[in-house]
Design a protein around this motif. Structure first.
Motif: not given
Ligand code: SAM
Length: 243
Positions: A167-169, A227-231
């Motif tokens: 996502e964008f943040a 940008l964020t990458a999340e699990l």
């Protein structure tokens, strides 16, 4: 016609021109951990660049591809594995690109055109998934629509399921706060003009996921927090103690 249909072909180049390979790095960040996936649900995957990489990982990890020749022979030499990737998107043109990109594994792939702002399509109600992905898709929904979608998806997640988000943040503080806010506003304005997108701000997807028992297990941020990458994973509730 979905507003994203006419963007389906130029979409990739528009992305590379605006962000280089940064969104791609974000999208693929958790990919090395996903090769053991059995049943994936890709929501708003667009032109299928993630679907292609995931399917290649599954095929390399033992799922028989449609290019492997006679499927019955493939199953004789390898233990059969129930692998399936389901992609849902409101844009038929995006899904057509996804399917052509993933033709090497079309035996593992199912696609559905559906408006996910109304929740999950009924046709998938009986299925259970150990991987959900939403790459730069939740930002197309309002917070209420995300809540509705999470409420629909959550009962269809296996106990060990993962939900991967790109996502964008907008960082809450620091030098990148204003530039990130400007970029996000610019993106919403552009997508409103180009696709008629109704959502106009980033949804609070974290509250929705937490409310349905998901916990953030791993995260990386890129481009100073833009940008964020999340699990995310299902919360493991402790067994009640025997008295
Ligand atoms: C910004 S693009 C992101 C595409 C891709 N996941 C990526 O990482 O670049 C958003 C995608 O979500 C789809 N989409 C937007 N609104 C949707 C909705 N309400 N229901 C289903 N799909 C939707 C679009 O068609 C498009 O493929």
């Amino acid at each position: 016609m979905s507003g994203f249909d006419r963007l389906s072909r130029p979409y990739r180049w528009m992305e590379y021109l605006s962000f280089g390979r940064a969104l791609e790095r974000c999208r693929f960040y958790f990919l090395p951990q996903l090769a053991s996936t059995r049943h994936a649900l890709l929501l708003g995957d667009g032109d299928g660049r993630f679907a292609e990489r995931l399917l290649r990982a599954l095929v390399d990890h033992g799922a028989p591809s449609s290019k492997a020749g006679d499927p019955s022979l493939a199953q004789e030499t390898r233990p059969p594995k129930a692998r399936r990737v389901v992609a849902v998107d409101s844009s038929a043109a995006m899904l057509a690109l996804l399917r052509s990109r993933c033709a090497f594994a079309d035996n593992l792939l199912a696609t559905y055109v559906a408006d996910l702002s109304q929740g999950m399509p009924d046709v998938l109600r009986g299925e259970h998934f150990d991987l959900i992905t939403t790459h730069f898709f939740l930002d197309c929904l309002t917070t209420e629509e995300v809540k509705r979608l999470v409420a629909d998806v959550r009962p269809r997640m296996t106990a060990d399921a993962r939900w991967i988000i790109s996502e964008f943040a907008v960082p809450t503080r620091g030098a990148m706060r204003l530039p990130a806010w400007i970029v996000v506003r610019g993106l919403y304005l552009s997508f409103r003009l180009l696709t008629g997108l109704r959502a106009q701000q980033l949804p609070d997807y974290r509250s929705a996921l937490s409310a349905y028992g998901l916990v953030l297990q791993d995260q990386t941020v890129m481009l100073g927090g833009l940008l964020t990458a999340e699990l995310w994973r299902c919360e493991v509730r402790p067994e009640p103690l025997e008295s």
